[in-house]
Design an enzyme around this catalytic site. Sequence first.
Site, mmCIF file in Angstrom:
data_model
loop_
_atom_site.group_PDB
_atom_site.id
_atom_site.type_symbol
_atom_site.label_atom_id
_atom_site.label_comp_id
_atom_site.label_asym_id
_atom_site.label_seq_id
_atom_site.Cartn_x
_atom_site.Cartn_y
_atom_site.Cartn_z
ATOM 1 C CD GLN A 159 -8.487 -5.812 -8.713
ATOM 2 O OE1 GLN A 159 -8.969 -5.191 -7.778
ATOM 3 N NE2 GLN A 159 -7.514 -5.291 -9.457
ATOM 4 C CB CYS A 160 -10.929 -3.555 -13.808
ATOM 5 S SG CYS A 160 -12.707 -3.747 -13.912
ATOM 6 N N GLY A 295 -4.670 -7.049 -1.028
ATOM 7 C CA GLY A 295 -4.682 -6.269 0.209
ATOM 8 C C GLY A 295 -5.546 -5.041 0.031
ATOM 9 N N GLY A 296 -5.446 -4.456 -1.148
ATOM 10 C CA GLY A 296 -6.241 -3.288 -1.466
ATOM 11 C C GLY A 296 -6.175 -3.020 -2.954
ATOM 12 C CG MET A 297 -8.153 -2.293 -7.107
ATOM 13 S SD MET A 297 -6.553 -2.408 -8.012
ATOM 14 C CE MET A 297 -6.796 -1.140 -9.258
ATOM 15 C CD GLU A 298 -4.259 0.889 -7.729
ATOM 16 O OE1 GLU A 298 -4.343 -0.028 -6.884
ATOM 17 O OE2 GLU A 298 -3.506 0.831 -8.716
ATOM 18 C CD GLU A 323 -4.148 -0.283 -2.384
ATOM 19 O OE1 GLU A 323 -4.191 0.214 -3.521
ATOM 20 O OE2 GLU A 323 -3.494 -1.321 -2.144
ATOM 21 C CG HIS A 326 -1.903 2.909 -6.140
ATOM 22 N ND1 HIS A 326 -1.009 2.826 -7.176
ATOM 23 C CD2 HIS A 326 -1.823 1.724 -5.486
ATOM 24 C CE1 HIS A 326 -0.401 1.639 -7.136
ATOM 25 N NE2 HIS A 326 -0.870 0.954 -6.112
ATOM 26 C CD GLU A 345 1.272 -1.348 -7.464
ATOM 27 O OE1 GLU A 345 1.462 -0.953 -6.299
ATOM 28 O OE2 GLU A 345 0.122 -1.480 -7.948
ATOM 29 C CG ASP A 403 -4.200 -11.121 -13.309
ATOM 30 O OD1 ASP A 403 -3.968 -10.215 -12.501
ATOM 31 O OD2 ASP A 403 -5.254 -11.209 -13.955
ATOM 32 C CE1 TYR A 411 3.062 -4.913 -6.697
ATOM 33 C CE2 TYR A 411 2.359 -3.514 -4.896
ATOM 34 C CZ TYR A 411 2.052 -4.361 -5.941
ATOM 35 O OH TYR A 411 0.760 -4.637 -6.228
HETATM 36 N N1 BES Z 1 -2.766 -2.041 -7.646
HETATM 37 C C1 BES Z 1 -2.473 -3.052 -6.711
HETATM 38 C C2 BES Z 1 -3.246 -4.324 -6.916
HETATM 39 C C3 BES Z 1 -2.956 -5.063 -8.209
HETATM 40 C C4 BES Z 1 -1.671 -5.257 -8.641
HETATM 41 C C5 BES Z 1 -3.989 -5.619 -8.913
HETATM 42 C C6 BES Z 1 -1.444 -5.962 -9.819
HETATM 43 C C7 BES Z 1 -3.754 -6.307 -10.082
HETATM 44 C C8 BES Z 1 -2.474 -6.472 -10.539
HETATM 45 C C9 BES Z 1 -2.679 -2.570 -5.260
HETATM 46 O O1 BES Z 1 -2.394 -1.245 -5.073
HETATM 47 C C10 BES Z 1 -1.700 -3.295 -4.386
HETATM 48 O O2 BES Z 1 -0.547 -3.104 -4.603
HETATM 49 N N2 BES Z 1 -2.151 -4.104 -3.443
HETATM 50 C C11 BES Z 1 -1.270 -4.825 -2.548
HETATM 51 C C12 BES Z 1 -1.279 -4.261 -1.165
HETATM 52 C C13 BES Z 1 -0.252 -3.224 -0.955
HETATM 53 C C14 BES Z 1 -0.306 -2.728 0.482
HETATM 54 C C15 BES Z 1 1.154 -3.617 -1.284
HETATM 55 C C16 BES Z 1 -1.715 -6.264 -2.444
HETATM 56 O O3 BES Z 1 -2.840 -6.553 -2.798
HETATM 57 O O4 BES Z 1 -0.920 -7.082 -2.017
HETATM 58 ZN ZN ZN Z 2 -0.295 -0.921 -5.337
#
Ligand code: BES
Ligand code: ZN
Length: 642
Positions: A159-160, A295-298, A323, A326, A345, A403, A411
């Site tokens: 997870q970068c 939840g997911g990563m693009e 995702e 993205h 986001e 982080d 978002y």
């Molecule tokens: N790009 C994000 C994950 C992310 C955000 C990784 C910030 C590291 C730092 C991914 O697209 C995301 O937003 N995931 C959400 C789920 C989404 C449905 C809102 C999550 O993991 O909550």
């Molecule tokens: Zn996202």
Amino acid sequence: MVFKDSFREAEFRVQLPIMCPPNRKIDVNSLANYEAAVTKHTDLELKICFDQSIITGTTEVSIEALAPEGLSELVLDTSNLKICDVSVSEKPTQWELKPMVEPHGSPLHITLDRTYQKGQTFTVKASHVNFETRKDSSGLQWFSPSQTDDKKFPFMFSQCEPVHARAIFPCQDTPSIKTTFTIRIHSVLPVVSSGIPEHDLIFPPVIDLKETKLYTFKQSIPISNYLFSVASGNLAGEQIGPRSYLYSQPSALEASVAELKPDLAGIIACAEELIYEYPWPLYNLVVLPRSFHLGGMENPVFNFYSATVISGDRENISVVAHEFAHSYSGNLVTNSSWEDFWLNEGWTVYIERYILRKLRGEDDEKFQAMVGWQDLIYGIKSYGGDESPFTRLVLDFKGSRPDDVMSKISYEKGYTFLCYLESVVGKDKWLIFVPHYFTKFYCKTVDSAQFKTCLLDFFASDATATEALQAVDWESWYHKPGLPLKPDFQCKLYDNCIELADKWSTLTADSTYQPSPEDVHGWIMGQFLAFLDRLIELRTPVPQKYVAQLGPVYGIDASTNLELVSRYLRVALQAGSQEAIPRAREVLAETGRMKFVRPLFECLVAVNRDIAVKTFKELRSFYHPTCVRLIEKVLQNEGISF
Ligand code: BES
Ligand code: ZN
């Protein structure tokens, strides 16, 4: 429509040949000298060593000098990497790995063989070993066979985002730099990564760990390094669309296909209709082991998903819509630094909800927006309240770990702002601006100032829109902390569930009210979530005698959807219900997704500190390091130290 399409084509002709000019804004989260030199191509050769939980490899970056005064040193980001040797244009060179600068890592200073003038190119090759430890937040999570679902084979994934690519390979780890990739990965288990695979898309069944194979991926669209990804394990795949394959551990494949296949074509078609054609030849999905903290990563070409998305009721397709969205907002048009994270986001949530409206109707979309507003309220509370600088749209890191600062606020505040702008110029005009924005910044990076200029320029010849846009208080939207103006959420279904929540909010232990399944008859998922969110917000918790009925009478405790179950458990724990503790512990052991884990720990620690600590200690090695840091903070806030 006709106007929109021809407009788009004309723009593409002009924009496509222009490749990623460097963004000169300082990215406070990178120690690389990216303003003086830019990576054009990255050639990665990595070997996954499951027995030692490390990745060894070599990285060759093709660099173009940018500095007007010439370039004699290249600085790359690294974190917890052991560098073995470095060469420039095939010749060994002097280099120094400087001490760790928390939280950014150890910059790798490489002396070039001569001074390169602006525009000149050279290659730098470094061999390295990643030796990350579990305790620091880092790019990889490793599982022993016993930690996986099938218990037979190990698993690992990366997870970068935002700044962990540097913990896997030396690079200019800033979103403002984009590079094409050739990725070669050696592993005893199937591999997915951020490019188009050169091997068969369906892996043969895994039998043993005896043979190391080479998996090659090409990424010819320049991407930022945070979009590099790798996962390797007992992955099985199945085709679920003309250009889409789904991968998971074999035991989860059937359920994953049933959950995600029906909506995929619609999601892709909606995004393409709003913006433009998806430019990669493949769009694949990977369902990761249960501990995945997001939840997911693009990750491009192979999006990564949490196993919690496979909820059995197809109610989590918004995660896939998100995702997939993205692919445009983030992967093609990228925030130039994490301070402008809202551009990644906020836009993605906007596209996600546009897709949802088309697929599931306006009510579902509205409910998502209301649940999102609730997330924003929770986010602002958890990040220091209305005065906290971390609740601004444009972030200011001030040396914090990205982080720790990046949150749902970007978002939902970002989404709210885009909806506000849509209302200012009018929906029809806005829908013409959307593809313009994604065309103008195609394969480029963008910051908040450029976004504003782009919008104002686009409407410059439209006197009505320009006048309306003059009323926008950009300064407050960009920099004022706390909640923005609440959008007007008008929706009959919402009124119904809030009416019921209001009834529940008046209940006392002596009330005679009898809840019945009729109360929630015909409700959509969003209504349940909004109803429970309202109960979570109550100052006086719901009396225990009613909490005991909430699950069985409204059918909530039969659900396998953690969006629902986790909210229900929060209401129950806030009411002090001891009966909810075992189920909460089960959920905490079932997923490492921070969205569920964090609020559940917050509630659990308030009910029973000892059990919260015990649960955390038991599950610590299951959770991702980023999740571990988050929960440690939650417990520390309660005066519990480690
Ligand atoms: N790009 C994000 C994950 C992310 C955000 C990784 C910030 C590291 C730092 C991914 O697209 C995301 O937003 N995931 C959400 C789920 C989404 C449905 C809102 C999550 O993991 O909550
Ligand atoms: Zn996202």
